[in-house]
Design a protein around this motif. Structure first.
Motif, PDB file in Angstrom:
ATOM      1  N   ARG A  10     -72.859  39.882  -0.635  1.00 27.84           N
ATOM      2  CA  ARG A  10     -72.272  39.436  -1.896  1.00 27.84           C
ATOM      3  C   ARG A  10     -72.737  40.334  -3.045  1.00 27.84           C
ATOM      4  NH1 ARG A  10     -69.302  34.498  -0.819  1.00 27.84           N
ATOM      5  NH2 ARG A  10     -68.736  34.522  -3.037  1.00 27.84           N
ATOM      6  N   CYS A  11     -73.325  39.750  -4.074  1.00 24.50           N
ATOM      7  CA  CYS A  11     -73.736  40.554  -5.231  1.00 24.50           C
ATOM      8  C   CYS A  11     -75.117  41.176  -5.057  1.00 24.50           C
ATOM      9  CB  CYS A  11     -73.734  39.689  -6.488  1.00 24.50           C
ATOM     10  SG  CYS A  11     -74.844  38.269  -6.413  1.00 24.50           S
ATOM     11  N   PHE A  12     -75.760  40.926  -3.913  1.00 25.96           N
ATOM     12  CA  PHE A  12     -77.130  41.386  -3.701  1.00 25.96           C
ATOM     13  C   PHE A  12     -77.152  42.695  -2.912  1.00 25.96           C
ATOM     14  CE2 PHE A  12     -77.189  36.701  -3.710  1.00 25.96           C
ATOM     15  CZ  PHE A  12     -77.947  36.493  -4.858  1.00 25.96           C
ATOM     16  N   VAL A  13     -77.376  43.810  -3.601  1.00 24.66           N
ATOM     17  CA  VAL A  13     -77.533  45.088  -2.904  1.00 24.66           C
ATOM     18  C   VAL A  13     -78.863  45.098  -2.168  1.00 24.66           C
ATOM     19  CG1 VAL A  13     -77.714  47.592  -3.187  1.00 24.66           C
ATOM     20  CG2 VAL A  13     -76.084  46.287  -4.565  1.00 24.66           C
ATOM     21  N   LYS A  14     -79.922  44.722  -2.826  1.00 24.59           N
ATOM     22  CA  LYS A  14     -81.230  44.515  -2.197  1.00 24.59           C
ATOM     23  C   LYS A  14     -82.004  43.556  -3.099  1.00 24.59           C
ATOM     24  CE  LYS A  14     -84.369  45.338   1.000  1.00 24.59           C
ATOM     25  NZ  LYS A  14     -84.954  46.688   1.209  1.00 24.59           N
ATOM     26  N   ALA A  15     -82.163  42.328  -2.640  1.00 20.75           N
ATOM     27  CA  ALA A  15     -82.810  41.303  -3.440  1.00 20.75           C
ATOM     28  C   ALA A  15     -83.885  40.612  -2.619  1.00 20.75           C
ATOM     29  CB  ALA A  15     -81.788  40.276  -3.932  1.00 20.75           C
ATOM     30  N   GLU A  29     -77.122  32.015 -14.810  1.00 18.57           N
ATOM     31  CA  GLU A  29     -75.801  31.773 -15.380  1.00 18.57           C
ATOM     32  C   GLU A  29     -74.766  31.680 -14.275  1.00 18.57           C
ATOM     33  OE1 GLU A  29     -75.009  34.831 -18.175  1.00 18.57           O
ATOM     34  OE2 GLU A  29     -76.651  34.291 -19.525  1.00 18.57           O
ATOM     35  N   ASN A  30     -73.562  31.276 -14.629  1.00 15.25           N
ATOM     36  CA  ASN A  30     -72.475  31.201 -13.665  1.00 15.25           C
ATOM     37  C   ASN A  30     -72.187  32.588 -13.082  1.00 15.25           C
ATOM     38  OD1 ASN A  30     -72.178  28.485 -14.148  1.00 15.25           O
ATOM     39  ND2 ASN A  30     -70.526  28.749 -15.641  1.00 15.25           N
ATOM     40  N   SER A  31     -71.827  32.607 -11.804  1.00 19.12           N
ATOM     41  CA  SER A  31     -71.432  33.844 -11.101  1.00 19.12           C
ATOM     42  C   SER A  31     -72.562  34.865 -11.032  1.00 19.12           C
ATOM     43  CB  SER A  31     -70.201  34.477 -11.775  1.00 19.12           C
ATOM     44  OG  SER A  31     -69.116  33.584 -11.768  1.00 19.12           O
ATOM     45  N   THR A  32     -73.797  34.391 -10.902  1.00 15.56           N
ATOM     46  CA  THR A  32     -74.933  35.313 -10.748  1.00 15.56           C
ATOM     47  C   THR A  32     -75.510  35.277  -9.335  1.00 15.56           C
ATOM     48  OG1 THR A  32     -76.424  33.618 -11.651  1.00 15.56           O
ATOM     49  CG2 THR A  32     -75.574  35.283 -13.179  1.00 15.56           C
ATOM     50  N   GLY A  33     -74.912  34.489  -8.423  1.00 18.00           N
ATOM     51  CA  GLY A  33     -75.327  34.529  -7.028  1.00 18.00           C
ATOM     52  C   GLY A  33     -76.109  33.328  -6.526  1.00 18.00           C
ATOM     53  N   LYS A  34     -76.219  32.255  -7.289  1.00 17.88           N
ATOM     54  CA  LYS A  34     -77.007  31.096  -6.848  1.00 17.88           C
ATOM     55  C   LYS A  34     -76.402  30.465  -5.596  1.00 17.88           C
ATOM     56  CE  LYS A  34     -76.649  28.793 -10.676  1.00 17.88           C
ATOM     57  NZ  LYS A  34     -75.769  29.755 -11.381  1.00 17.88           N
ATOM     58  N   THR A  35     -75.102  30.234  -5.610  1.00 18.59           N
ATOM     59  CA  THR A  35     -74.432  29.628  -4.455  1.00 18.59           C
ATOM     60  C   THR A  35     -74.495  30.560  -3.248  1.00 18.59           C
ATOM     61  OG1 THR A  35     -72.935  28.365  -5.871  1.00 18.59           O
ATOM     62  CG2 THR A  35     -72.252  28.711  -3.589  1.00 18.59           C
ATOM     63  N   SER A  36     -74.282  31.853  -3.461  1.00 15.75           N
ATOM     64  CA  SER A  36     -74.364  32.822  -2.363  1.00 15.75           C
ATOM     65  C   SER A  36     -75.756  32.834  -1.755  1.00 15.75           C
ATOM     66  CB  SER A  36     -74.003  34.223  -2.869  1.00 15.75           C
ATOM     67  OG  SER A  36     -72.662  34.277  -3.296  1.00 15.75           O
ATOM     68  N   PHE A  37     -76.775  32.779  -2.594  1.00 17.74           N
ATOM     69  CA  PHE A  37     -78.150  32.776  -2.103  1.00 17.74           C
ATOM     70  C   PHE A  37     -78.402  31.570  -1.214  1.00 17.74           C
ATOM     71  CE2 PHE A  37     -82.601  31.675  -2.276  1.00 17.74           C
ATOM     72  CZ  PHE A  37     -83.239  32.886  -2.089  1.00 17.74           C
ATOM     73  N   LEU A  38     -77.986  30.385  -1.636  1.00 14.81           N
ATOM     74  CA  LEU A  38     -78.188  29.173  -0.849  1.00 14.81           C
ATOM     75  C   LEU A  38     -77.432  29.239   0.478  1.00 14.81           C
ATOM     76  CD1 LEU A  38     -77.951  26.494  -3.680  1.00 14.81           C
ATOM     77  CD2 LEU A  38     -80.009  27.207  -2.451  1.00 14.81           C
ATOM     78  N   ALA A  39     -76.184  29.718   0.414  1.00 14.70           N
ATOM     79  CA  ALA A  39     -75.377  29.803   1.633  1.00 14.70           C
ATOM     80  C   ALA A  39     -75.977  30.793   2.624  1.00 14.70           C
ATOM     81  CB  ALA A  39     -73.951  30.211   1.277  1.00 14.70           C
ATOM     82  N   LEU A  40     -76.438  31.939   2.150  1.00 16.47           N
ATOM     83  CA  LEU A  40     -77.003  32.956   3.039  1.00 16.47           C
ATOM     84  C   LEU A  40     -78.356  32.513   3.588  1.00 16.47           C
ATOM     85  CD1 LEU A  40     -75.950  36.046   0.929  1.00 16.47           C
ATOM     86  CD2 LEU A  40     -75.055  35.431   3.186  1.00 16.47           C
ATOM     87  N   ALA A  41     -79.112  31.741   2.809  1.00 23.66           N
ATOM     88  CA  ALA A  41     -80.361  31.173   3.325  1.00 23.66           C
ATOM     89  C   ALA A  41     -80.069  30.225   4.478  1.00 23.66           C
ATOM     90  CB  ALA A  41     -81.107  30.449   2.206  1.00 23.66           C
ATOM     91  N   ARG A  42     -79.027  29.423   4.355  1.00 15.66           N
ATOM     92  CA  ARG A  42     -78.645  28.521   5.446  1.00 15.66           C
ATOM     93  C   ARG A  42     -78.247  29.309   6.695  1.00 15.66           C
ATOM     94  NH1 ARG A  42     -74.030  27.253   7.556  1.00 15.66           N
ATOM     95  NH2 ARG A  42     -72.800  28.098   5.851  1.00 15.66           N
ATOM     96  N   ILE A  43     -77.486  30.399   6.509  1.00 14.62           N
ATOM     97  CA  ILE A  43     -77.069  31.223   7.640  1.00 14.62           C
ATOM     98  C   ILE A  43     -78.289  31.795   8.361  1.00 14.62           C
ATOM     99  CG2 ILE A  43     -75.899  33.371   8.275  1.00 14.62           C
ATOM    100  CD1 ILE A  43     -73.949  31.171   7.622  1.00 14.62           C
ATOM    101  N   ALA A  44     -79.239  32.341   7.595  1.00 15.42           N
ATOM    102  CA  ALA A  44     -80.439  32.932   8.199  1.00 15.42           C
ATOM    103  C   ALA A  44     -81.222  31.905   8.995  1.00 15.42           C
ATOM    104  CB  ALA A  44     -81.314  33.552   7.108  1.00 15.42           C
ATOM    105  N   GLN A  68     -65.408  39.352   2.109  1.00 10.71           N
ATOM    106  CA  GLN A  68     -65.862  38.558   0.973  1.00 10.71           C
ATOM    107  C   GLN A  68     -67.382  38.409   0.951  1.00 10.71           C
ATOM    108  OE1 GLN A  68     -62.857  37.240   2.766  1.00 10.71           O
ATOM    109  NE2 GLN A  68     -62.019  38.645   1.235  1.00 10.71           N
ATOM    110  N   VAL A  69     -68.051  38.698   2.074  1.00  9.48           N
ATOM    111  CA  VAL A  69     -69.508  38.544   2.153  1.00  9.48           C
ATOM    112  C   VAL A  69     -70.217  39.873   1.910  1.00  9.48           C
ATOM    113  CG1 VAL A  69     -71.453  37.805   3.587  1.00  9.48           C
ATOM    114  CG2 VAL A  69     -69.237  36.638   3.791  1.00  9.48           C
ATOM    115  N   ALA A  70     -69.734  40.952   2.549  1.00 10.63           N
ATOM    116  CA  ALA A  70     -70.392  42.258   2.417  1.00 10.63           C
ATOM    117  C   ALA A  70     -70.211  42.805   1.006  1.00 10.63           C
ATOM    118  CB  ALA A  70     -69.828  43.235   3.440  1.00 10.63           C
ATOM    119  N   ASN A  71     -71.265  43.428   0.501  1.00 12.45           N
ATOM    120  CA  ASN A  71     -71.262  43.953  -0.861  1.00 12.45           C
ATOM    121  C   ASN A  71     -70.246  45.084  -1.023  1.00 12.45           C
ATOM    122  OD1 ASN A  71     -72.652  46.235  -2.786  1.00 12.45           O
ATOM    123  ND2 ASN A  71     -72.930  44.181  -3.593  1.00 12.45           N
TER     124      ASN A  71
END
Length: 202
Positions: A10-15, A29-44, A68-71
């Motif tokens: 997603r928006c994380f090149v290396k985080a 703020e909105n659209s800064t990756g909070k939802t993506s972070f939570l979803a990817l943590a669940r996947i891991a 939609q997932v890959a940066n």
């Protein structure tokens, strides 16, 4: 407690590594990756628990297909060819054949590539200190296991790779660390115990 690193997702090149505690608060703020972070943590965590085919579109987090997932870096760089999720944590490892335990920092890395329109796991890597287990997964569902230690580095022979079972929904990976007395002891499988000696290593 563990930490999570995201690469090309997603928006994380290396985080990261971002520390995850029993209670963790994400602020942004909105659209800064909070939802993506939570979803990817669940996947891991799903993969760590044995799911080789995690669902990227479960409520309440819908990540979409691979594109939609890959940066996407734009220009000539285009869409990333892979993305990685890495968990880092401390575990007590039981040394085979002894009562001794070692508290080790353990790194679990999952790499995804594009298969059709969806992500698939290309490899999982489990490492601690100077020891490493790398399982490479091909698109035809075949796999190979590679071990690395201070005294040996190479691919495990085909007859040993049967300890790695890949089904349509789940996989079981026995993490192999301790090279003791030139022998690796594997957990029992189907009422038997498999020992791998030097001649089984390629």
């Amino acid at each position: 407690m563990f930490s999570l690193t995201l690469e090309n997702a997603r928006c994380f090149v290396k985080a990261g590594p971002a520390r995850i505690a029993p209670i963790t608060v994400l602020v942004g703020e909105n659209s800064t990756g909070k939802t993506s972070f939570l979803a990817l943590a669940r996947i891991a965590l799903e993969v760590l628990q044995g799911n080789s085919n995690p669902n990227f579109n479960l409520e309440p987090f819908y990540l979409g297909a691979y594109d939609q997932v890959a940066n996407f870096r734009g220009g000539n760089l285009g869409r990333s060819k892979y993305f990685r999720l890495t968990i880092l944590s401390n575990f007590d490892l039981q040394i085979s054949g002894t009562k001794r335990k070692l508290n080790q920092t353990v790194k679990f890395e999952i790499e995804f590539v594009k298969s059709g329109s969806h992500p698939r796991i290309s490899h999982v890597k489990f490492s601690s200190g100077k020891y490493e287990v790398l399982v490479k997964l091909q698109s035809d569902r075949k796999s190979s296991i590679h071990l690395k230690s201070p005294s040996w580095n190479g691919k495990i022979s085909d007859k040993i790779t049967r300890i790695f079972h890949l089904g349509n929904e789940r996989f079981e990976l026995y993490y192999l660390f301790m090279f003791l007395n030139d022998e690796i002891s594997f957990p029992p499988m189907e009422n038997e115990k498999i020992n791998m000696s030097k001649q089984d290593r390629e």
